[in-house]
Design a protein around this motif. Structure first.
Motif, mmCIF file in Angstrom:
data_model
loop_
_atom_site.group_PDB
_atom_site.id
_atom_site.type_symbol
_atom_site.label_atom_id
_atom_site.label_comp_id
_atom_site.label_asym_id
_atom_site.label_seq_id
_atom_site.Cartn_x
_atom_site.Cartn_y
_atom_site.Cartn_z
ATOM 1 N N ALA A 1 0.392 -1.163 0.371
ATOM 2 C CA ALA A 1 -0.108 -0.097 0.132
ATOM 3 C C ALA A 1 0.450 1.000 0.286
ATOM 4 C CB ALA A 1 -0.969 -0.047 0.792
ATOM 5 N N GLY A 2 1.711 0.848 -0.303
ATOM 6 C CA GLY A 2 2.985 2.499 0.008
ATOM 7 C C GLY A 2 2.819 2.832 0.990
ATOM 8 N N ASP A 3 2.949 1.867 2.224
ATOM 9 C CA ASP A 3 2.802 2.725 3.438
ATOM 10 C C ASP A 3 4.334 2.043 4.579
ATOM 11 O OD1 ASP A 3 2.515 4.094 6.453
ATOM 12 O OD2 ASP A 3 0.596 2.883 6.990
ATOM 13 N N PRO A 4 4.876 1.791 4.650
ATOM 14 C CA PRO A 4 6.263 0.801 4.775
ATOM 15 C C PRO A 4 6.311 1.971 7.062
ATOM 16 C CG PRO A 4 7.273 2.892 3.832
ATOM 17 C CD PRO A 4 5.782 2.850 3.392
ATOM 18 N N PRO A 5 6.586 1.043 7.645
ATOM 19 C CA PRO A 5 6.873 1.533 8.804
ATOM 20 C C PRO A 5 8.517 2.304 8.235
ATOM 21 C CG PRO A 5 7.639 -0.727 8.310
ATOM 22 C CD PRO A 5 6.492 -0.475 7.551
ATOM 23 N N ASP A 6 9.235 3.010 9.723
ATOM 24 C CA ASP A 6 10.780 4.127 9.447
ATOM 25 C C ASP A 6 11.318 2.658 9.477
ATOM 26 O OD1 ASP A 6 9.084 6.009 8.773
ATOM 27 O OD2 ASP A 6 9.293 6.252 11.244
ATOM 28 N N SER A 7 11.382 1.177 10.659
ATOM 29 C CA SER A 7 11.941 0.184 10.152
ATOM 30 C C SER A 7 11.854 -1.191 10.457
ATOM 31 C CB SER A 7 13.163 0.383 11.166
ATOM 32 O OG SER A 7 14.270 -0.456 11.215
ATOM 33 N N PHE A 8 11.458 -1.963 9.963
ATOM 34 C CA PHE A 8 10.987 -2.658 10.580
ATOM 35 C C PHE A 8 11.988 -4.704 10.898
ATOM 36 C CE2 PHE A 8 10.609 -3.484 5.421
ATOM 37 C CZ PHE A 8 11.084 -5.072 5.149
ATOM 38 N N GLN A 9 11.624 -5.163 11.894
ATOM 39 C CA GLN A 9 12.224 -6.086 11.775
ATOM 40 C C GLN A 9 12.391 -7.367 10.474
ATOM 41 O OE1 GLN A 9 10.715 -8.576 15.532
ATOM 42 N NE2 GLN A 9 12.169 -10.139 15.375
ATOM 43 N N ALA A 10 13.468 -7.680 10.449
ATOM 44 C CA ALA A 10 13.633 -9.598 9.907
ATOM 45 C C ALA A 10 14.661 -10.081 9.777
ATOM 46 C CB ALA A 10 13.221 -8.718 8.049
ATOM 47 N N HIS A 11 14.474 -11.282 9.444
ATOM 48 C CA HIS A 11 15.854 -12.111 9.803
ATOM 49 C C HIS A 11 16.813 -11.936 8.257
ATOM 50 C CE1 HIS A 11 12.759 -14.937 11.455
ATOM 51 N NE2 HIS A 11 13.411 -14.669 12.729
ATOM 52 N N ALA A 12 17.842 -11.678 8.898
ATOM 53 C CA ALA A 12 18.990 -11.279 7.890
ATOM 54 C C ALA A 12 19.291 -12.150 7.079
ATOM 55 C CB ALA A 12 20.129 -11.006 8.481
ATOM 56 N N GLY A 13 19.497 -12.109 5.955
ATOM 57 C CA GLY A 13 19.957 -12.693 4.852
ATOM 58 C C GLY A 13 19.059 -13.352 3.577
ATOM 59 N N ALA A 14 18.594 -14.647 3.188
ATOM 60 C CA ALA A 14 17.793 -14.354 2.557
ATOM 61 C C ALA A 14 17.030 -13.765 2.754
ATOM 62 C CB ALA A 14 17.845 -16.009 2.136
ATOM 63 N N GLU A 15 15.792 -14.286 3.669
ATOM 64 C CA GLU A 15 14.544 -13.431 3.639
ATOM 65 C C GLU A 15 14.609 -12.276 2.962
ATOM 66 O OE1 GLU A 15 12.330 -11.902 7.628
ATOM 67 O OE2 GLU A 15 12.528 -14.759 7.568
ATOM 68 N N LEU A 16 15.577 -11.553 3.536
ATOM 69 C CA LEU A 16 15.189 -10.064 2.896
ATOM 70 C C LEU A 16 14.881 -10.079 0.885
ATOM 71 C CD1 LEU A 16 18.083 -8.564 5.351
ATOM 72 C CD2 LEU A 16 15.446 -9.108 4.964
ATOM 73 N N THR A 17 16.014 -11.307 0.800
ATOM 74 C CA THR A 17 15.717 -10.994 -1.015
ATOM 75 C C THR A 17 14.116 -10.328 -2.045
ATOM 76 O OG1 THR A 17 17.624 -13.125 -0.945
ATOM 77 C CG2 THR A 17 15.862 -12.746 -2.660
ATOM 78 N N ASP A 18 13.220 -10.889 -1.182
ATOM 79 C CA ASP A 18 11.775 -11.106 -1.058
ATOM 80 C C ASP A 18 11.656 -9.657 -1.642
ATOM 81 O OD1 ASP A 18 10.565 -13.143 -2.446
ATOM 82 O OD2 ASP A 18 11.309 -13.649 -0.706
ATOM 83 N N TYR A 19 11.569 -8.394 -0.465
ATOM 84 C CA TYR A 19 11.809 -7.480 -0.507
ATOM 85 C C TYR A 19 12.841 -6.307 -1.638
ATOM 86 C CZ TYR A 19 9.273 -8.749 4.177
ATOM 87 O OH TYR A 19 9.140 -9.021 5.153
ATOM 88 N N VAL A 20 14.113 -6.624 -1.362
ATOM 89 C CA VAL A 20 15.118 -5.868 -1.910
ATOM 90 C C VAL A 20 14.560 -6.066 -3.832
ATOM 91 C CG1 VAL A 20 17.318 -5.786 -3.211
ATOM 92 C CG2 VAL A 20 17.372 -6.608 -0.614
ATOM 93 N N GLU A 21 13.818 -7.530 -4.090
ATOM 94 C CA GLU A 21 13.503 -7.630 -5.718
ATOM 95 C C GLU A 21 11.960 -6.919 -5.979
ATOM 96 O OE1 GLU A 21 12.651 -11.649 -6.212
ATOM 97 O OE2 GLU A 21 14.973 -12.088 -6.465
ATOM 98 N N ALA A 22 11.325 -6.695 -5.195
ATOM 99 C CA ALA A 22 10.517 -5.387 -5.322
ATOM 100 C C ALA A 22 11.212 -4.174 -4.959
ATOM 101 C CB ALA A 22 9.235 -5.720 -4.093
ATOM 102 N N GLY A 23 11.889 -4.080 -4.737
ATOM 103 C CA GLY A 23 12.992 -2.689 -3.877
ATOM 104 C C GLY A 23 12.131 -1.394 -3.113
ATOM 105 N N GLN A 24 11.845 -2.279 -2.159
ATOM 106 C CA GLN A 24 10.947 -2.498 -1.329
ATOM 107 C C GLN A 24 12.310 -1.995 0.026
ATOM 108 O OE1 GLN A 24 8.483 -5.463 -0.131
ATOM 109 N NE2 GLN A 24 7.204 -4.732 -0.802
ATOM 110 N N LEU A 25 13.792 -2.085 0.012
ATOM 111 C CA LEU A 25 14.727 -1.512 1.344
ATOM 112 C C LEU A 25 15.935 -0.788 0.227
ATOM 113 C CD1 LEU A 25 15.067 -5.532 2.783
ATOM 114 C CD2 LEU A 25 13.701 -3.349 3.715
#
Length: 426
Positions: free
Chosen positions: A92-116
């Motif tokens: 929805a284009g309403d990100p928090p200022d920072s969010f918790q995530a597990h480090a590593g490959a879990e971030l791939t989807d967010y990176v590929e979506a241009g969200q980080l």
């Protein structure tokens, strides 16, 4: 520094009782659209996890007293509910200022979506590559860039042991069995002695964690790691063996496992109704709350067959694209990565610091074993906790594990695992 250690240790103890996974003196938050606030999204809504977050927020308040911390936590074990809520907000284009995530490959989807946002320059500016171990930097890096700041390091291949239950069955609790077969033999001894459910287990993500431990035991570190880059095939006979061993272990678990969160499964062990529980080291808080002493009422081993490896995961924080309060978010990340922030958080949570320059002398007996293991053992990435596979792949594996809990069909399970890998690896 020693006064701070004592204060943080006191907070940790208080947190465990209630619990029953470089900063400045104040940041310039003028770039935040006029609001001196930061909204931080986590799944640390209760228990020892919330106490750990509170300890970190306390340090943030001391380092940045003019920035208001807005807690946007969503409850749910391993972040299942939180991740769904977060996905909706990001879409929805309403990100928090920072969010918790597990480090590593879990971030791939967010990176590929241009969200980080890329935080590589943040690492350089704060000299984090000098104080985070090289093995951790490797785990954090995706295509040459770093997208998150770890608050800790957790270990996922830990077997928690009720020493009295084992002794009663004539089993030595001081050293773990060398292999899964030897452990299965001891599980049978426990069952024969009258312990109905020797191995305590919980809901689906805890099942995935147990399964990854079995994969690691049967395939070894190299074979297990190969599952995530395609060099180990999911239709290999060694994976079949691991599935069969996992099925055998399920036969020693409590029948109600699908309906229990991790802490309820750990409580089965504490209550003396199980001898073992495979869980990450956030479980340490439960044993401290029970008033148990490490090496007396309980102990830990690397899960049988995995000695010499450290199954890694790290809670970390990100800087989303479109964060409304970007400078306060960077202030938050600075606290997360600071000596004082890491000391306070990890004393409360049972994990170990990502930084190598934190004074760990006040850390507990279990944490000392984790510190030694991380420094000397082979590091592998946790599946259940986001380090090994991207979210979509983990979700497919989780669904297959959940189905196997119902039908126990080895061939169907392995076929689903092969299909999930083919989909993820192309």
């Amino acid at each position: 520094m020693r006064k701070k250690v004592a204060a943080f240790a006191g907070l940790a103890v208080a947190g465990l009782v209630l619990a029953g996974c470089a900063g400045g003196s104040g940041g310039d938050s003028s770039a935040s659209g006029g609001q001196n606030q930061v909204e931080v999204f986590t799944w640390w809504a209760s228990g020892s996890e919330k106490i750990g977050l509170d300890a970190l927020v306390k340090v943030f308040g001391e380092q940045y007293p003019d920035v208001e911390f807005i807690n946007a936590a969503v409850a749910g074990g391993a972040g299942t509910n939180a991740k769904a809520t977060l996905a909706s907000r990001l879409e929805a284009g309403d990100p928090p200022d920072s969010f918790q995530a597990h480090a590593g490959a879990e971030l791939t989807d967010y990176v590929e979506a241009g969200q980080l946002q890329d935080l590589t320059s943040f690492y350089s500016d704060n000299k984090l590559t000098d104080v985070f171990p090289a093995s951790l930097i490797k785990q954090l890096t995706l295509d040459g860039k770093i997208y998150s700041v770890p608050s800790n390091i957790h270990r996922a291949n830990v077997t928690w042991v009720n020493t009295a239950v084992l002794k009663k069955a004539g089993i030595d609790p001081t050293a773990g069995p060398a292999t899964l077969d030897a452990w299965i033999s001891d599980l049978q001894k426990l069952k024969d002695s009258g312990v109905e459910s020797p191995l305590a287990l919980g809901t689906q993500w805890t099942q995935v964690q147990l399964f990854e431990n079995v994969l690691l035991a049967d395939l070894g570190a190299k074979g297990y790691t190969g599952l995530w880059d395609g060099s180990t095939k999911w239709d290999d006979s060694s994976v079949t063996d691991a599935i069969n061993d996992y099925a055998t272990l399920l036969g020693f678990t409590n029948s109600d496992y699908s309906g229990l969160e991790w802490d309820a499964a750990t409580q089965i062990l504490i209550d003396g109704n199980a001898g073992y529980n495979v869980m990450g080291d956030w479980a340490e808080a439960a044993f401290q709350q029970a008033g148990w002493k490490y090496g007396n009422e309980y102990t830990t081993w690397a899960t049988p067959g995995t000695d010499g490896t450290f199954d890694f995961l790290a809670d970390s924080f990100t800087l989303p694209v479109g964060a409304k309060d970007e400078q306060p978010a960077k202030d938050w990340l600075t606290t997360v990565s600071s000596v004082d922030g890491q000391e306070a958080f990890n004393l409360a949570k049972g994990s170990i610091p990502a930084r190598t320059d934190v004074d760990t002398s006040a850390f507990g007996a279990y944490q000392q074993t984790a510190l030694k293991s991380f420094a000397t053992d082979t590091i592998v990435s946790s599946l259940a906790h986001g380090a090994a596979a991207k979210l979509s792949w983990s979700a497919d594996i989780g669904s297959a594990v959940g189905q196997f809990a119902t039908d126990k069909n080895v061939a169907t399970f392995q076929t689903a695992l092969v299909a999930a890998a083919d989909k993820a690896l192309g």
